[in-house]
Scaffold this motif. Structure first.
Motif, short mmCIF file in Angstrom:
data_model
loop_
_atom_site.label_atom_id
_atom_site.label_comp_id
_atom_site.label_asym_id
_atom_site.label_seq_id
_atom_site.Cartn_x
_atom_site.Cartn_y
_atom_site.Cartn_z
N VAL A 157 -11.53 43.18 9.34
CA VAL A 157 -10.59 43.03 10.34
C VAL A 157 -9.89 41.65 9.87
CG1 VAL A 157 -9.52 42.95 12.62
CG2 VAL A 157 -11.29 44.49 12.18
N PHE A 158 -8.58 41.59 9.56
CA PHE A 158 -8.36 39.97 9.24
C PHE A 158 -6.69 40.05 9.57
CE2 PHE A 158 -8.09 42.23 5.52
CZ PHE A 158 -7.03 42.14 4.74
N THR A 159 -6.11 38.96 9.93
CA THR A 159 -4.73 38.65 10.07
C THR A 159 -4.29 37.77 9.12
OG1 THR A 159 -5.07 38.87 12.52
CG2 THR A 159 -3.02 37.95 11.78
N THR A 160 -3.10 38.02 8.41
CA THR A 160 -2.56 37.07 7.16
C THR A 160 -1.07 37.13 7.31
OG1 THR A 160 -3.11 36.29 4.94
CG2 THR A 160 -3.03 38.63 5.74
N SER A 161 -0.57 36.29 6.47
CA SER A 161 0.71 36.41 5.91
C SER A 161 0.83 36.80 4.69
CB SER A 161 1.29 34.99 6.25
OG SER A 161 2.80 34.88 5.85
N LYS A 188 6.41 40.07 -0.09
CA LYS A 188 6.99 39.39 0.84
C LYS A 188 8.58 39.62 0.90
CE LYS A 188 7.64 34.74 2.60
NZ LYS A 188 9.10 34.49 2.62
N THR A 189 9.22 39.66 1.94
CA THR A 189 10.70 39.77 2.06
C THR A 189 11.22 38.50 2.22
OG1 THR A 189 10.97 40.18 4.32
CG2 THR A 189 10.58 42.24 2.78
N ASN A 190 12.62 38.42 2.59
CA ASN A 190 13.22 37.19 2.68
C ASN A 190 12.90 36.51 4.23
OD1 ASN A 190 14.67 38.87 4.48
ND2 ASN A 190 16.70 38.22 3.48
N GLN A 191 11.85 37.18 4.76
CA GLN A 191 11.50 36.95 6.47
C GLN A 191 9.93 36.67 6.29
OE1 GLN A 191 12.32 40.61 8.40
NE2 GLN A 191 13.86 39.77 9.41
N ASP A 192 9.61 35.36 7.08
CA ASP A 192 8.36 35.05 7.04
C ASP A 192 7.51 36.33 7.77
OD1 ASP A 192 8.55 32.79 5.88
OD2 ASP A 192 9.15 31.69 7.69
N ASN A 193 6.18 36.55 7.49
CA ASN A 193 5.61 37.74 8.18
C ASN A 193 4.10 37.20 8.77
OD1 ASN A 193 3.44 38.51 6.08
ND2 ASN A 193 5.26 38.36 4.97
N ILE A 194 3.68 37.97 9.52
CA ILE A 194 2.29 37.77 9.91
C ILE A 194 1.74 39.31 10.07
CG2 ILE A 194 0.52 37.07 11.69
CD1 ILE A 194 2.36 34.82 12.33
N CYS A 195 0.79 39.89 9.37
CA CYS A 195 0.35 41.06 9.38
C CYS A 195 -1.19 41.36 10.07
CB CYS A 195 0.54 41.85 8.16
SG CYS A 195 2.12 41.87 7.65
N LEU A 196 -1.59 42.31 10.66
CA LEU A 196 -2.89 42.39 10.84
C LEU A 196 -3.26 43.72 10.21
CD1 LEU A 196 -5.64 42.48 12.74
CD2 LEU A 196 -4.41 43.80 14.09
N PHE A 197 -4.67 43.34 9.28
CA PHE A 197 -5.10 44.61 8.71
C PHE A 197 -6.50 45.21 9.10
CE2 PHE A 197 -1.99 42.55 5.63
CZ PHE A 197 -1.68 43.66 5.08
N ILE A 198 -6.76 46.42 8.97
CA ILE A 198 -7.92 46.98 9.49
C ILE A 198 -8.27 47.79 8.37
CG2 ILE A 198 -9.29 48.11 10.90
CD1 ILE A 198 -7.57 47.42 13.33
N GLN A 199 -9.41 47.53 7.50
CA GLN A 199 -9.65 48.21 6.68
C GLN A 199 -11.00 49.04 6.98
OE1 GLN A 199 -10.14 45.04 3.60
NE2 GLN A 199 -7.99 45.59 2.73
N LEU A 200 -11.29 50.41 6.97
CA LEU A 200 -12.01 51.29 7.72
C LEU A 200 -12.75 51.96 6.49
CD1 LEU A 200 -9.18 52.64 9.56
CD2 LEU A 200 -11.18 51.84 10.91
N ASN A 201 -14.19 51.47 6.85
CA ASN A 201 -15.02 52.18 5.62
C ASN A 201 -14.77 53.75 5.70
OD1 ASN A 201 -17.71 53.09 4.39
ND2 ASN A 201 -18.45 51.29 4.87
#
Length: 306
Positions: free
Chosen positions: A19-23, A74-87
């Motif tokens: 689980v991680f949050t990133t741009s 990335k688009t022309n907008q700044d972003n913040i995304c949450l990712f969950i990578q499930l085994n």
């Protein structure tokens, strides 16, 4: 072996998900065995899942299935995304481990809407993201509870297909073959008659190889080779001062005209523009597609969706 196609994901022994949050700036096309859920908390990102591309806006949630080739931009907008990578082990049927599932959870496309509203999944995913910020044993147990509730909701409310294998060894063998193909292409993409040589190496006919690659990666061999050449070119553009003509030759495009045409078509910019605007990295280090972001803002956005 390069990581642009196959990404090995490591999990904590106490928790079967990353689980991680990133741009996001950009990730080249890649695949992994994990099921990946992305929740856009701010702005928008361009998500490519061969052969389609979506603009995923704030508040949208998308699940990328195991072994599906995808990329982010990335688009022309700044972003913040949450990712969950499930085994993928989370999705193994205890009664029949030879089944593989493909879920349809995509609030952008909405081809097959789930039986429960998207906000149900968004809420659970955001709560997992918040708990991941804590370090206590209580946070770990809450994350585990929420994770298994999420998997249960996927099976109960989301449409999915089942692929049945006669024997689990077949699935394992196919994974091994796929890795052998990718590794071979990465080592021999500059050679002539690569299709004939590869078919002989893995013991497949050209038609069987085509069907195998389309089934497992949604790519043709030609597309896989082009992606390999592009990845090599991007690495050279980012880490060296070599002339464009030399990079075109060393990455297998033959001449600058062909290199510029394919590079522009696949990335939306010329090699020169990428060299000028791309983020420089240290030699022999991976190109990371992540940007700095405001962690406090990310936490507030996660709270908004819970």
């Amino acid at each position: 072996m390069n990581t642009y196609m196959y990404e090995a994901i490591e999990h904590d022994k106490n928790f079967p998900a990353k689980v991680f949050t990133t741009s996001i700036e950009k990730s080249t096309y890649h695949w992994h065995y994990d099921y990946e859920i992305m929740l856009v908390l701010k702005g928008s990102v361009c998500l490519s899942i061969w052969p389609e591309t979506y603009i995923v806006n704030q508040g949208n949630i998308v699940l990328v299935n195991s072994k599906v080739v995808h990329g982010l931009q990335k688009t022309n907008q700044d972003n913040i995304c949450l990712f969950i990578q499930l085994n993928k082990a989370l999705f193994e049927n205890w009664q029949d481990k030879n089944q593989v599932y493909r879920f349809y959870l995509n609030s952008v496309k909405e081809k097959l809407k789930p039986k429960a509203p998207y906000c149900k999944f968004i809420n659970t995913v955001a709560r997992i993201g918040l708990e991941s910020d804590g370090k206590s044993i209580a946070n770990l147990y809450r994350m585990q509870a929420l994770l298994y509730a999420l998997v249960a909701d996927l099976f109960e409310y989301v449409h999915y297909d089942i692929r049945q294998y006669a024997n689990k060894s077949v699935l394992e063998e196919e994974s091994d073959v796929l890795l052998k193909i990718i590794e071979y292409v990465e080592q021999h993409y500059l050679e002539d008659n690569i299709t004939e040589r590869l078919c002989h190496y893995i013991g497949m006919s050209e038609k069987t190889l085509y069907r195998f690659l389309k089934s497992h990666t949604n790519l043709t061999l030609k597309e896989l080779i082009v992606n390999t050449k592009l990845e090599r070119a991007q690495y050279l553009l980012t880490t060296t001062d070599k002339p464009i003509s030399v990079i075109a030759c060393e990455s297998g495009f033959g001449n600058c005209k062909t290199f510029y045409r394919i590079y522009k078509k696949e990335t939306g910019m010329t090699p020169t523009e990428y060299k000028q605007n791309g983020r420089p990295i240290e030699k022999n280090k991976k190109i990371q597609g992540y940007l700095d972001f405001n962690k406090r803002e990310a936490i507030q956005l996660l709270k908004y969706y819970t």
